[in-house]
Write a protein that holds these residues in place. Structure first.
Motif, PDB file in Angstrom:
ATOM      1  N   GLY A 211       0.325  -1.314   0.063  1.00 29.73           N
ATOM      2  CA  GLY A 211      -0.412  -0.172   0.337  1.00 29.73           C
ATOM      3  C   GLY A 211       0.598   1.548   0.479  1.00 29.73           C
ATOM      4  O   GLY A 211       2.047   1.207   0.492  1.00 29.73           O
ATOM      5  N   CYS A 212      -0.099   2.287  -0.620  1.00 29.11           N
ATOM      6  CA  CYS A 212       0.691   3.726  -0.703  1.00 29.11           C
ATOM      7  C   CYS A 212      -0.097   4.764  -0.406  1.00 29.11           C
ATOM      8  O   CYS A 212      -0.925   4.742  -1.411  1.00 29.11           O
ATOM      9  CB  CYS A 212       1.930   3.463  -1.792  1.00 29.11           C
ATOM     10  N   PRO A 213       0.395   5.708   0.472  1.00 35.18           N
ATOM     11  CA  PRO A 213      -0.377   7.066   1.068  1.00 35.18           C
ATOM     12  C   PRO A 213      -0.700   8.058  -0.391  1.00 35.18           C
ATOM     13  O   PRO A 213      -1.431   8.839  -0.563  1.00 35.18           O
ATOM     14  CB  PRO A 213      -0.931   7.144   2.196  1.00 35.18           C
ATOM     15  N   ARG A 214       0.685   8.288  -1.254  1.00 34.47           N
ATOM     16  CA  ARG A 214       0.546   9.097  -2.331  1.00 34.47           C
ATOM     17  C   ARG A 214       0.049   9.608  -3.236  1.00 34.47           C
ATOM     18  O   ARG A 214      -0.308  10.503  -3.107  1.00 34.47           O
ATOM     19  CB  ARG A 214       2.539   8.572  -2.267  1.00 34.47           C
ATOM     20  N   GLY A 215      -0.582   8.920  -3.375  1.00 31.55           N
ATOM     21  CA  GLY A 215      -1.737   8.678  -4.586  1.00 31.55           C
ATOM     22  C   GLY A 215      -1.478   9.507  -6.177  1.00 31.55           C
ATOM     23  O   GLY A 215      -1.620  10.358  -6.929  1.00 31.55           O
ATOM     24  N   CYS A 216      -0.112   9.259  -5.849  1.00 30.06           N
ATOM     25  CA  CYS A 216       0.329   9.431  -8.228  1.00 30.06           C
ATOM     26  C   CYS A 216      -0.351   9.530  -8.571  1.00 30.06           C
ATOM     27  O   CYS A 216      -0.318   8.279  -8.567  1.00 30.06           O
ATOM     28  CB  CYS A 216       2.040   9.077  -7.749  1.00 30.06           C
ATOM     29  N   ARG A 217      -1.272  10.016  -9.796  1.00 31.03           N
ATOM     30  CA  ARG A 217      -1.924   9.394 -10.592  1.00 31.03           C
ATOM     31  C   ARG A 217      -1.978   8.393 -11.091  1.00 31.03           C
ATOM     32  O   ARG A 217      -2.522   7.966 -11.871  1.00 31.03           O
ATOM     33  CB  ARG A 217      -2.326  10.399 -11.295  1.00 31.03           C
ATOM     34  N   PHE A 218      -0.642   8.393 -12.059  1.00 30.03           N
ATOM     35  CA  PHE A 218      -0.468   7.341 -12.924  1.00 30.03           C
ATOM     36  C   PHE A 218       0.753   5.864 -12.413  1.00 30.03           C
ATOM     37  O   PHE A 218       0.259   4.729 -12.901  1.00 30.03           O
ATOM     38  CB  PHE A 218       1.807   7.713 -13.347  1.00 30.03           C
ATOM     39  N   CYS A 219       0.122   6.483 -10.929  1.00 26.57           N
ATOM     40  CA  CYS A 219       0.650   4.180 -10.497  1.00 26.57           C
ATOM     41  C   CYS A 219      -0.532   3.894 -10.438  1.00 26.57           C
ATOM     42  O   CYS A 219      -1.277   4.540  -9.315  1.00 26.57           O
ATOM     43  CB  CYS A 219       1.029   5.678  -9.124  1.00 26.57           C
ATOM     44  N   SER A 220      -0.222   2.573  -9.847  1.00 20.20           N
ATOM     45  CA  SER A 220      -1.561   1.489 -10.123  1.00 20.20           C
ATOM     46  C   SER A 220      -1.692   0.623  -8.441  1.00 20.20           C
ATOM     47  O   SER A 220      -2.106  -0.313  -7.864  1.00 20.20           O
ATOM     48  CB  SER A 220      -1.489   0.759 -10.705  1.00 20.20           C
ATOM     49  N   ASN A 221      -0.434   1.272  -7.413  1.00 23.52           N
ATOM     50  CA  ASN A 221      -0.350   0.560  -6.604  1.00 23.52           C
ATOM     51  C   ASN A 221      -1.205   0.334  -5.152  1.00 23.52           C
ATOM     52  O   ASN A 221      -1.892  -1.028  -5.266  1.00 23.52           O
ATOM     53  CB  ASN A 221       0.744   1.307  -5.773  1.00 23.52           C
ATOM     54  N   SER A 222      -1.914   1.844  -6.020  1.00 25.98           N
ATOM     55  CA  SER A 222      -3.803   1.292  -4.508  1.00 25.98           C
ATOM     56  C   SER A 222      -4.263   0.722  -5.044  1.00 25.98           C
ATOM     57  O   SER A 222      -5.221   0.704  -4.033  1.00 25.98           O
ATOM     58  CB  SER A 222      -3.965   3.094  -4.506  1.00 25.98           C
ATOM     59  N   ASP A 262       9.606  -2.626  -2.767  1.00 31.17           N
ATOM     60  CA  ASP A 262       8.726  -1.608  -2.494  1.00 31.17           C
ATOM     61  C   ASP A 262       9.016  -0.889  -3.334  1.00 31.17           C
ATOM     62  O   ASP A 262       9.776  -0.070  -3.294  1.00 31.17           O
ATOM     63  CB  ASP A 262       9.058  -1.986  -0.709  1.00 31.17           C
ATOM     64  N   ASP A 263       7.711   0.654  -3.232  1.00 33.89           N
ATOM     65  CA  ASP A 263       7.783   1.204  -4.314  1.00 33.89           C
ATOM     66  C   ASP A 263       8.159   2.037  -2.860  1.00 33.89           C
ATOM     67  O   ASP A 263       8.238   3.339  -3.154  1.00 33.89           O
ATOM     68  CB  ASP A 263       6.319   1.183  -4.572  1.00 33.89           C
ATOM     69  N   ASN A 264       7.721   2.270  -1.511  1.00 35.47           N
ATOM     70  CA  ASN A 264       8.068   3.004  -1.254  1.00 35.47           C
ATOM     71  C   ASN A 264       9.517   3.008   0.504  1.00 35.47           C
ATOM     72  O   ASN A 264       8.851   2.827   1.768  1.00 35.47           O
ATOM     73  CB  ASN A 264       6.696   3.926  -0.587  1.00 35.47           C
ATOM     74  N   LEU A 265      10.148   2.395   0.236  1.00 39.69           N
ATOM     75  CA  LEU A 265      10.574   2.691   2.086  1.00 39.69           C
ATOM     76  C   LEU A 265      11.213   3.143   2.648  1.00 39.69           C
ATOM     77  O   LEU A 265      11.453   2.953   3.713  1.00 39.69           O
ATOM     78  CB  LEU A 265      12.630   1.075   0.887  1.00 39.69           C
ATOM     79  N   ASN A 338       0.081  14.429  -9.045  1.00 38.82           N
ATOM     80  CA  ASN A 338       0.692  14.758  -8.528  1.00 38.82           C
ATOM     81  C   ASN A 338       1.804  13.995  -7.517  1.00 38.82           C
ATOM     82  O   ASN A 338       1.765  13.284  -6.220  1.00 38.82           O
ATOM     83  CB  ASN A 338      -1.273  13.865  -7.847  1.00 38.82           C
ATOM     84  N   ARG A 339       2.549  14.963  -8.152  1.00 40.69           N
ATOM     85  CA  ARG A 339       3.945  13.790  -8.129  1.00 40.69           C
ATOM     86  C   ARG A 339       5.098  15.137  -7.350  1.00 40.69           C
ATOM     87  O   ARG A 339       4.951  15.968  -7.699  1.00 40.69           O
ATOM     88  CB  ARG A 339       4.424  13.540  -9.547  1.00 40.69           C
ATOM     89  N   PHE A 340       5.682  14.988  -6.645  1.00 40.53           N
ATOM     90  CA  PHE A 340       6.227  15.431  -6.132  1.00 40.53           C
ATOM     91  C   PHE A 340       7.645  16.313  -7.474  1.00 40.53           C
ATOM     92  O   PHE A 340       7.908  15.230  -8.173  1.00 40.53           O
ATOM     93  CB  PHE A 340       7.427  14.723  -4.296  1.00 40.53           C
TER      94      PHE A 340
HETATM   95  S1  SF4 Z   1       4.684   6.350  -7.685  1.00 35.77           S
HETATM   96 FE1  SF4 Z   1       5.291   5.790  -5.071  1.00 35.77          FE
HETATM   97  S2  SF4 Z   1       5.079   7.475  -3.820  1.00 35.77           S
HETATM   98 FE2  SF4 Z   1       3.449   8.013  -5.715  1.00 35.77          FE
HETATM   99  S3  SF4 Z   1       2.349   6.349  -5.022  1.00 35.77           S
HETATM  100 FE3  SF4 Z   1       3.211   4.192  -6.319  1.00 35.77          FE
HETATM  101  S4  SF4 Z   1       4.736   3.563  -4.337  1.00 35.77           S
HETATM  102 FE4  SF4 Z   1       3.294   5.130  -3.714  1.00 35.77          FE
END
Ligand code: SF4
Length: 503
Positions: A211-222, A262-265, A338-340
């Motif tokens: 899981g990841c709370p960051r919410g980048c729009r292109f990412c399918s992790n969530s 992991d995506d978010n170590l 939605n990316r830093f």
């Molecule tokens: S790209 Fe990385 S930081 Fe962004 S939502 Fe996906 S896992 Fe999280």
């Protein structure tokens, strides 16, 4: 019950060992064995030492004008390969184990055709399919008569909420079984999966979190893991590593690269420190030299969460290469995605790594909605100016991402085109010509920074820079112009670049 759990053979232009780690399938194997079942895991993409060239499917014909017989450092993909066995061989092998149930695992929806074809070849044995690639878009599997059960959700939840007898009793009724929650940290199963090996070195992968709370729009992790971060208890990872090391290595002690998938170590330094301490302690307990354990994070480290001291600490603890993901450096795109973006941090990490002689790769995505040639050229130049190699990821959609949801997420296009290698113009922002050209340019810029290699290809580099036109090596190693290149993107990217850069 006898279960054969399968990661099917797959076809593509390329793949990477860590994508084939079958971590999800190993986790399901462990859960089912704990319930007393006899489970055989067949990870077909890893059975053959090398992939075999096979006929490219007709749905990839949009690439025809861009593929040529070429080689060398500026080339695009050339051959279409199969990792594993033919479908009929796979099915014969599976059935030879006498299963009561065949469970096929799919890690990415792009390879759904391989799963459907295998299910059809399995005859009368009950077939269930699951995994992230099924969970994001189960409909095609529900429609397939050869598939008896479609399992959508995380294995840790599915196989706790349903026994295999429950599942088999559902055959003939509603075949879609979907979990209503994500797994908890306690339910996660620690897995160490070996992917490749050589004479002196082997590679394995593991996953510490979900899981990841960051919410980048292109990412399918969530989409498959949810938005809350859950982490495996460090002592459970350590135990899994101890068990992995307890199995005698048939080739004698070899060095090990352990990829933390992991995506978010970096969300918690204390957690990561604890895990790394324990991994190191287990390695030494097994009598191994600490210099022989390498760590990587192939999916990229969140460079914004690093600072100089922690970067140094990670390097001391065994990270021998750092992968950073910019995603995009185009200011207009960052907000939309939605990316830093913290360029000063990224630059200072790269400067430190350069000083220490530690390699870095910076990844970015090309082909996002709203991308322009100017923006991509700026990103290529920005990364080129820093002491890092670059990795380009051509955008592909996962069902459920914004713009790619509903019952027909691909808009009638073949799902196989959602492979990253396909350079398919999913967002409409850049066409295939621009995407393939960006890929070649990224390779060219990497070549220009690799002093040892660049000197061997100096004529190629100088010709490209002089003519502002891409060349590659043809069949007889002669320089040939790249057909169908995007001239505007080439000119914008190469504007002002010199080789060598100091000249
Ligand atoms: S790209 Fe990385 S930081 Fe962004 S939502 Fe996906 S896992 Fe999280």
């Amino acid at each position: 019950m006898r279960v054969v759990l399968v990661q099917p053979s797959l076809e593509d232009f390329y793949t990477t060992p860590h994508r084939l780690s079958a971590l999800g399938a190993f986790c399901v194997k462990s859960l089912l064995e704990n319930q007393g079942h006899h489970v055989t895991l067949l990870n077909y993409p890893l059975v053959a030492k090398k992939p075999r060239p096979v006929k490219r499917p007709s749905w990839a014909n949009h690439l025809e004008p861009f593929l040529l017989e070429e080689r060398g450092p500026v080339s695009y993909f050339t051959g279409w390969y199969r990792w594993g066995l033919d479908t009929e061989e796979e099915a014969r092998d599976i059935l030879s184990h006498g299963p009561d149930l065949v469970l096929i695992s799919l890690f990415a929806h792009a390879y759904s055709e391989e799963v459907l074809t295998l299910a059809r070849a399995c005859g009368k044995i009950p077939v269930a399919v699951g995994g992230a690639g099924v969970s994001v878009h189960p409909e095609p599997f529900v429609r397939e008569p050869a598939v008896d059960l479609v399992l959508a959700g995380e294995g840790e939840v599915l196989f706790r909420e349903y026994s295999l007898d429950d599942l088999l009793s559902r055959i003939g009724g509603d075949k879609l079984i979907r979990t209503s929650r994500y797994c908890t940290a306690d339910e996660m199963v620690p897995v160490i999966s070996e992917t490749t090996g050589g004479r002196t070195h082997r590679q394995a992968a593991t996953l510490l979190s979900r899981g990841c709370p960051r919410g980048c729009r292109f990412c399918s992790n969530s989409l498959t893991q949810g938005t809350s971060l859950r982490r495996l208890a460090p002592e459970r990872i350590a135990r899994a590593f101890r068990n992995y090391l307890a199995v005698p290595d048939p080739r004698g002690p070899r060095r090990l690269t352990l990829d933390l998938e992991d995506d978010n170590l970096l969300f918690s330094r204390d957690y990561l420190r604890d895990v790394l301490d324990r991994l190191s302690a287990e390695w030494q307990r097994a009598g191994r030299d600490s210099q022989d354990l390498f760590l990587t994070a192939e999916n990229g480290l969140d460079y914004e969460l690093l600072d100089g001291a922690f970067l140094e600490e990670l390097a001391d603890r065994g990270f021998r290469q750092f992968n950073f993901s910019l995603a995009t450096a185009d200011p207009g795109r960052l907000e939309q995605e939605n990316r830093f973006f913290a360029p000063e941090k990224w630059r200072s990490h790269l400067a430190y790594l350069k000083e220490k002689g530690i390699p870095a790769i910076t990844y970015f995505i090309c082909g996002l909605k709203g991308d322009t040639r100017e923006g991509i050229a700026r990103t290529l130049q920005l990364i080129h100016r820093e002491p890092t190699q670059m990795g380009i990821s051509l955008f592909y959609p996962v069902p459920g991402l914004e713009g790619f949801s509903g019952s027909d997420p691909y808009g009638g296009v073949h799902p196989g085109l959602s492979r990253g290698s396909m350079a398919y113009p999913w967002s409409g922002a850049l066409d295939t010509s621009a995407l393939v050209t960006a890929f070649r340019l990224a390779r060219l810029l990497n070549l220009m920074k690799n002093e040892r290699e660049a000197v061997l290809h100096e004529d190629l580099i100088l010709t490209i820079l002089r003519e502002k036109r891409l060349y590659t090596y043809g069949r007889d190693k002669k320089k040939i112009p790249v057909p169908m290149q995007d001239g505007d993107l080439v000119s914008l990217t190469l504007e002002g670049l010199t080789y060598p850069q100091t000249r």
